[in-house]
Scaffold this active site. Structure first.
Site, PDB file in Angstrom:
ATOM      1  N   GLU A 190       0.837  -1.203   0.000  1.00  0.00           N
ATOM      2  CA  GLU A 190       0.000   0.000   0.000  1.00  0.00           C
ATOM      3  C   GLU A 190       0.874   1.256   0.000  1.00  0.00           C
ATOM      4  OE1 GLU A 190      -3.565   1.818   2.873  1.00  0.00           O
ATOM      5  OE2 GLU A 190      -2.262   0.205   3.588  1.00  0.00           O
ATOM      6  N   LYS A 234      -9.043   2.504  -2.543  1.00  0.00           N
ATOM      7  CA  LYS A 234      -9.440   1.928  -1.265  1.00  0.00           C
ATOM      8  C   LYS A 234     -10.825   2.423  -0.864  1.00  0.00           C
ATOM      9  CE  LYS A 234      -7.240   1.300   3.301  1.00  0.00           C
ATOM     10  NZ  LYS A 234      -6.022   1.669   4.068  1.00  0.00           N
ATOM     11  N   CYS A 240      -5.403  -3.090   1.954  1.00  0.00           N
ATOM     12  CA  CYS A 240      -5.325  -3.193   3.420  1.00  0.00           C
ATOM     13  C   CYS A 240      -6.697  -3.320   4.081  1.00  0.00           C
ATOM     14  CB  CYS A 240      -4.542  -2.015   3.992  1.00  0.00           C
ATOM     15  SG  CYS A 240      -3.803  -2.373   5.617  1.00  0.00           S
ATOM     16  N   LYS A 249      -0.250  -9.355  16.523  1.00  0.00           N
ATOM     17  CA  LYS A 249      -0.935  -8.877  15.320  1.00  0.00           C
ATOM     18  C   LYS A 249      -0.763  -9.866  14.172  1.00  0.00           C
ATOM     19  CE  LYS A 249      -2.675  -5.546  12.530  1.00  0.00           C
ATOM     20  NZ  LYS A 249      -1.995  -4.236  12.454  1.00  0.00           N
ATOM     21  N   GLY A 258      21.837   7.705  28.021  1.00  0.00           N
ATOM     22  CA  GLY A 258      22.268   7.796  29.407  1.00  0.00           C
ATOM     23  C   GLY A 258      22.172   6.430  30.063  1.00  0.00           C
ATOM     24  N   GLY A 279      22.916   2.106  34.823  1.00  0.00           N
ATOM     25  CA  GLY A 279      23.119   0.820  35.481  1.00  0.00           C
ATOM     26  C   GLY A 279      21.829   0.076  35.690  1.00  0.00           C
ATOM     27  N   THR A 285      15.006   6.544  27.701  1.00  0.00           N
ATOM     28  CA  THR A 285      14.976   5.142  28.141  1.00  0.00           C
ATOM     29  C   THR A 285      13.779   4.794  29.023  1.00  0.00           C
ATOM     30  OG1 THR A 285      16.349   5.652  30.074  1.00  0.00           O
ATOM     31  CG2 THR A 285      17.496   5.043  28.050  1.00  0.00           C
TER      32      THR A 285
END
Length: 546
Positions: free
Chosen positions: A41, A112, A148, A191, A294, A297, A401
């Protein structure tokens, strides 16, 4: 006749690059004896183009690219997704279409009909729907060409359908005996199984072969897994493409036999592959070469670093340790060990003196106010500023993060740990972070054992633990999944899990109160049915009893 599926990774707006891929895959398919090749698509312009389709030049370049592809693909028929002009009375400028190219020209166009408007989709904003669809004859068959969502409304599969009309059913009733579906179907966990079952149901109930080609690659927050498939009339998979990488798949339309390429199996393996692909494409398609992370730890930054190293190469990842007054020695040594195991560059920037200077500067203004979360956030914002300084100097993208659990309840600092250009794991709940980290180590042990075992902590005050402020992550993640992804009520969540209803209400209030943070967060990579991103649209200034 042999038919090929061209599972390619397009970039939105890269008409030259996308056209080159289409031409190359078509040539390779022709060399293997294929007479027709299907591409995903909007493969010519990339999906999703969003409001770019409102620019006249974008539509013109799209048409020029299709004409160039047609001129360069003699000897094989090509079906590729493109935008086409809409009728004036629709109020839209374009339609989402598929073009059949034969012998240097456009022979057939199908647009579509079903335009999704849920979750991350908003196609009604940009496209006009087709008013009708037709079959086209090819290699002795009546081809039902769909795009789709046109295939996502089968009454035999869905208990609750979103549209009153089923394009596939109408085309089959009109005499279609071979269904083609070109897609840009984004990935989320489970999915692929849902998609496979749905398409198999169409093939089995309509007793027609179904060929499905899907886009692969990352575009902004969305990751497309490929996993293209062909089904026989009984719903059996007779050909399939790889997951999370470009692929060319050949099958025979008469014998209904074809190539079965290996796909990634398992939830952790699939999600990890999606995160790697999404990170790689976001970094590269945005024009960056290096990333900065960053490293505390902790488990979140460790997983993010592992993903980054696999995505763009260890030589392009810079880890930065930024110890402060409450950082444990183990956190620094764990970050150093992680960096050494991954083979990435590692720098240490001490923030204690900077933090002291902040406190000195604010001392008079803060007189008679006790230390609280303000001082904790200052440390986080110092770290964010340092990472952004390195980003500016080196031209590298900062990867934040934070995970989905933290983002959900606001256990994160604006302009601090939320600073960055891509939030790699912001759709990954904390419990899944641990599962993915163990998966990483099952392939090669790179995340230190101490990182996996230590109690989660932001280390912004003495002896701080996440559990001081949050429920156990297994409890929190269960509540968030039920509330964010399934929109269940507090009473239902408490009843289903045996949780205290007041605890559930507290978590829900945290989710609602922190909407303003999430809408300022860096884009993340969607791997769940409902991510915190543009597929979840809630007001910031609102008062509601939910």
């Amino acid at each position: 006749m042999k038919i090929a599926l061209g599972q390619i990774n397009p970039t939105v707006g890269d008409f030259a690059g996308n056209s080159a891929k289409i031409i190359d895959f078509a040539a390779r398919a022709r060399a293997q004896g294929a007479g027709l090749i299907l591409f995903p698509e909007l493969a010519v312009c990339g999906y999703p183009p969003r409001d770019l389709v409102e620019r006249t030049s974008f539509v013109v370049h799209n048409r020029e690219a299709v004409e160039h592809i047609a001129a360069e693909t003699h000897g094989i028929a090509v079906i590729c997704g493109m935008v086409t002009p809409a009728q004036a009375d629709t109020g839209k400028s374009v339609m989402n279409s598929a073009a059949l190219l034969i012998d240097g020209s456009i022979k057939f166009v199908q647009s579509k009909m079903l335009l999704p408007t849920y979750d991350v989709f908003d196609e009604v904003r940009n496209f006009a729907p087709a008013r009708s669809q037709l079959l086209f004859p090819f290699c002795g068959k009546q081809m039902a060409l769909t795009i789709c969502e046109d295939a996502w409304n089968d009454k035999h599969f869905w208990d609750r359908r979103l549209y009153p009309f089923d394009p596939v059913e109408a085309l089959v009733q009109a005499g279609g005996n071979f269904v083609l579906n070109i897609s840009a179907s984004p990935f989320w966990a489970k999915k692929r199984e849902l998609r496979r079952d749905m398409l198999a149901t169409i093939a089995r109930n309509d007793h027609v072969p179904v060929a499905f080609v899907n886009q692969v690659g990352g575009n902004d927050s969305l990751v497309f897994d490929g996993s293209s498939m062909v089904f026989d009339r009984e719903g059996n998979v007779i050909a399939q493409g790889k997951s999370f990488e470009e692929d060319l798949i050949i099958f025979d339309s008469d014998s209904l036999s074809g190539e079965m390429h290996e796909q990634i199996e398992g939830e952790e393996a699939s999600i990890y592959a999606a995160l790697v692909l999404g990170t790689r494409d976001y970094v590269r398609k945005c024009g960056f070469r290096q990333v900065i992370i960053g490293l505390s730890g902790g488990i979140d930054s460790a997983l993010t670093a592992a993903i980054a190293a696999d995505a763009i190469g260890k030589e392009n990842v810079i880890g930065v340790g930024m110890p402060g007054p409450y950082s444990s020695a183990g956190s620094i040594s764990d970050a150093q060990e992680l960096a050494a195991n991954l083979g990435i560059r590692f720098e240490i920037l001490e923030i204690t003196r900077i933090f002291e200077q902040y406190n000195s500067t604010l001392k008079n203004v803060f007189t008679n106010f006790p230390e609280d979360v303000t001082e904790e956030n200052i440390q986080s914002r110092i770290r964010g500023s340092l990472l952004m300084a390195l980003s500016n100097k080196f031209g590298a993208l900062v990867l934040s993060t934070g995970n989905k659990s933290e983002l959900g309840v606001g256990y994160c600092t604006l302009y601090g740990d939320m600073a960055g250009g891509l939030a790699v794991i912001n759709d990954v709940p904390k419990t899944l972070v641990y599962r993915l980290s163990r998966y990483v180590n099952s392939r090669k042990p790179v995340i230190p054992q101490a990182t996996l075992e230590k109690a989660p902590s932001a280390e912004l005050r003495l002896d701080q633990k996440d559990s001081d402020s949050l429920p156990d992550y297994a409890v929190l993640d269960a509540i968030l999944e039920d509330y964010v992804e399934d929109s269940n009520s507090d009473e239902q969540i408490a009843r289903d899990h045996g949780f205290d209803v007041e605890l559930v209400k507290t978590v829900i209030r945290m989710v609602e109160r922190n909407e303003y943070k999430r809408q300022q967060a860096a884009p993340g990579l969607k791997i769940s049915p409902k991510a915190f991103g543009y597929g979840r649209r809630f007001p910031i200034a609102a008062k509601a009893d939910i």
